[in-house]
Design a protein around this motif. Structure first.
Motif, short mmCIF file in Angstrom:
data_model
loop_
_atom_site.label_atom_id
_atom_site.label_comp_id
_atom_site.label_asym_id
_atom_site.label_seq_id
_atom_site.Cartn_x
_atom_site.Cartn_y
_atom_site.Cartn_z
N VAL A 71 0.87 -1.30 0.19
CA VAL A 71 0.03 0.29 0.06
C VAL A 71 0.73 1.48 -0.59
O VAL A 71 2.33 1.40 0.38
N PRO A 72 0.06 2.91 -0.39
CA PRO A 72 0.87 3.96 -0.39
C PRO A 72 1.83 4.26 0.70
O PRO A 72 0.68 4.21 2.17
N LEU A 73 2.65 4.43 1.12
CA LEU A 73 2.83 5.20 2.81
C LEU A 73 1.99 6.97 2.87
O LEU A 73 2.28 7.73 1.76
N LYS A 74 1.39 7.03 3.64
CA LYS A 74 0.90 8.53 3.64
C LYS A 74 1.78 8.93 5.19
O LYS A 74 1.87 8.14 6.16
N ASP A 75 1.44 10.25 5.36
CA ASP A 75 1.76 11.37 6.18
C ASP A 75 0.41 11.32 7.68
O ASP A 75 -0.58 10.83 6.83
N SER A 76 0.96 12.03 8.04
CA SER A 76 0.04 12.26 9.00
C SER A 76 -1.33 13.08 8.69
O SER A 76 -2.58 12.75 9.15
N ALA A 77 -0.85 13.57 7.60
CA ALA A 77 -2.00 14.37 7.31
C ALA A 77 -3.40 13.35 6.18
O ALA A 77 -3.42 14.04 5.65
N GLY A 78 -2.57 12.49 6.02
CA GLY A 78 -3.01 11.65 4.80
C GLY A 78 -2.44 12.10 3.15
O GLY A 78 -3.25 11.62 2.14
N ASN A 79 -1.56 12.59 3.07
CA ASN A 79 -0.87 12.47 1.83
C ASN A 79 0.43 12.08 1.42
O ASN A 79 1.54 11.35 2.26
N LEU A 80 0.35 11.18 0.49
CA LEU A 80 1.33 10.10 -0.16
C LEU A 80 2.91 10.65 -0.04
O LEU A 80 3.25 12.30 -0.42
N VAL A 81 4.19 9.89 0.31
CA VAL A 81 4.64 10.70 0.44
C VAL A 81 5.74 10.08 -1.03
O VAL A 81 5.85 8.76 -1.86
N VAL A 82 7.23 10.71 -1.43
CA VAL A 82 8.05 9.86 -2.28
C VAL A 82 9.37 9.26 -1.81
O VAL A 82 9.45 9.51 -0.52
N ILE A 83 9.83 8.19 -2.22
CA ILE A 83 10.84 7.89 -1.61
C ILE A 83 12.07 8.74 -2.09
O ILE A 83 12.48 9.60 -2.76
N PRO A 84 13.17 8.98 -0.82
CA PRO A 84 13.79 9.64 -0.38
C PRO A 84 15.47 9.16 -1.45
O PRO A 84 15.38 8.14 -1.32
N TYR A 85 16.49 9.37 -1.49
CA TYR A 85 17.81 9.29 -2.32
C TYR A 85 18.48 9.86 -1.64
O TYR A 85 18.81 10.68 -0.85
N ASN A 86 19.84 8.96 -1.81
CA ASN A 86 21.14 9.30 -1.40
C ASN A 86 21.69 10.10 -2.17
O ASN A 86 21.14 10.51 -3.59
N ALA A 87 23.09 10.59 -1.54
CA ALA A 87 23.48 11.48 -1.62
C ALA A 87 24.44 10.96 -3.12
O ALA A 87 24.70 11.53 -4.35
N GLU A 88 24.33 9.84 -3.63
CA GLU A 88 25.08 9.40 -4.73
C GLU A 88 23.68 9.34 -5.61
O GLU A 88 23.82 8.75 -6.98
N GLY A 89 22.68 10.05 -5.42
CA GLY A 89 21.38 9.10 -6.21
C GLY A 89 20.85 7.97 -6.52
O GLY A 89 20.07 8.28 -7.80
N ASP A 90 20.63 7.16 -5.67
CA ASP A 90 20.07 6.06 -4.94
C ASP A 90 18.83 6.36 -4.75
O ASP A 90 19.07 6.94 -3.38
N LEU A 91 18.05 5.87 -4.94
CA LEU A 91 16.72 5.43 -3.26
C LEU A 91 16.82 5.34 -2.54
O LEU A 91 17.60 3.25 -3.14
N LEU A 92 16.43 5.22 -1.68
CA LEU A 92 17.31 4.55 0.07
C LEU A 92 15.84 4.14 0.42
O LEU A 92 14.64 4.03 -0.67
N PRO A 93 16.34 2.47 0.77
CA PRO A 93 15.03 1.48 0.66
C PRO A 93 14.37 1.96 2.72
O PRO A 93 13.29 0.90 2.54
#
Length: 391
Positions: A158-180
């Protein structure tokens, strides 16, 4: 709608899965640095808003025979229809589409296909997009992947949502890779990108001659002398009352319509929409979302990624009530232990008389969300009629 030339960014997620992300240097509501981003209204409606289903991934709930479920998409019907037809019996699913649920649509490469339109596309995931479906980039020019996770004790992504019910995106690390992982309100979640399952739409990757042959077949019917072209209850084109139900022919017609290459002498009936063509080409038990539409348009060449040009949906608007309020279909309904041909109202039966709420209703906003919602609704009707039609 034209944007500068995009760049590819290959990203490794947990489990070693490779994703080829399509990016264009467009910054609209961009998430900067490694901050979590809040999804746009259009994407929120697509991925869990009031009018769409919450999960659109491999582990998500699929549509039933009488409705899709979920607020605004129709809940449980009070009618008892014929038991759904097994997908194995669905003879219009081409052999090369593969087994449903396969990786990135399960289609794979047709044997001896040679060079295909889809060669540039790897696994496709759900992204943050603007109202025209164009990926919204970070300040570093990277696409923003919607974060999905498995709730504790659940096997459904399921999609991850914040406390306000908004969906969030996966952040990147400094090398430009998606964080797990994503940390939200003090809790850390293991996250992944959700794949877009194209199913039998993956045939769009086949050589152009495949669709050209199907287009020739469809046009031979539509342009024959004295034919009467109409629409069936599911919005599909009909020739002398017989629906064009071949997925390949519908996909070929969709491609030709969207690229403006249909014969100028072909007059389409009032009420026709290309969204019904895409629906008729898709898996009956699948889903169509903004990402589906954009990826398909890119594979088919409707979007010109070399120049950063995307199909402009500015003039497309969809109103479920207006489209389906008076639409009916004759289907088999179980009455006193016997299936009886019965005329049902589709708006009431499939959508619980609930209209779709446009998340971008302002005049001038692109209507990619409208188009995706329309195609998904047409797909609902096609599946319902297929499962319950009088044979």
């Amino acid at each position: 709608m034209t944007h500068p030339t995009y760049n590819f960014k290959k990203l490794i997620l947990t489990g070693g899965t490779m994703f080829a992300m399509l990016a264009v240097p467009l910054a609209v509501n961009t998430v900067t640095g490694l901050d979590l981003g809040v999804i746009s209204d259009a994407q929120a409606a697509e991925e869990g808003g009031a009018s769409k289903k919450g999960s659109a991934t491999k582990g998500g709930t699929k549509k039933g025979s009488a409705n899709k479920g979920g607020q605004g998409k129709g809940g449980s019907s009070n009618k008892i229809f014929r038991a759904p037809v097994d997908t194995a019996e669905d003879s219009d699913r081409p052999a090369w589409a593969g087994v449903k649920g396969g990786k990135a649509g399960g289609g794979g490469k047709p044997g001896g296909a040679g060079t295909k339109k889809g060669d540039l596309f790897g696994d496709m995931v759900i992204l943050l997009r603007d109202s025209n479906g164009v990926p919204i980039l970070t300040a570093d020019g990277l696409v923003q992947v919607i974060a999905y996770y498995y709730p504790e004790g659940s096997t459904t992504l399921v999609p991850l949502k914040d406390s306000a019910g908004n969906l969030v995106v996966i952040p990147y690390n400094a090398e430009g890779d998606l964080l797990p992982t994503v940390t939200l309100d003090g809790k850390t979640y293991d996250v992944v990108g959700a794949e877009v399952d194209l199913g039998r739409l993956s045939v769009a990757r086949a050589p152009e001659k495949v669709l050209q042959h199907s287009l020739d077949e469809a046009l031979s019917k539509l342009t024959a002398t004295g034919v009467v072209i109409g629409l069936d209850a599911a919005g599909r084109l009909t020739v002398n009352g017989v629906a064009i139900d071949s997925p390949l022919e519908n996909l070929a017609l969709y491609d030709a319509y969207m690229t403006g290459t249909l014969p100028s002498t072909l007059t389409l009936p009032t009420g026709f929409t290309p969204a019904s063509l895409l629906a008729a080409a898709a898996d009956k038990t699948g889903d169509i979302k903004i990402d589906t539409v954009v990826y398909m348009n890119s594979i088919l060449g409707i979007n010109n990624l070399a120049s950063g040009t995307y199909y402009n949906f500015d003039t497309y608007n969809y109103d479920r009530y207006t489209t389906w309020k008076n639409a009916t279909a004759t289907v088999l309904v179980l009455k006193d232990g016997v299936y009886v041909p019965t005329v049902v109202n589709l708006y009431e039966t499939l959508f619980n008389s609930t209209n779709w709420i446009d998340p971008t209703p302002t005049v001038g906003d692109a209507g990619a969300d409208d188009f995706a919602a329309a195609a998904d609704d047409y797909l609902t009707v096609i599946q319902f009629i297929h499962d319950n039609e009088v044979r």
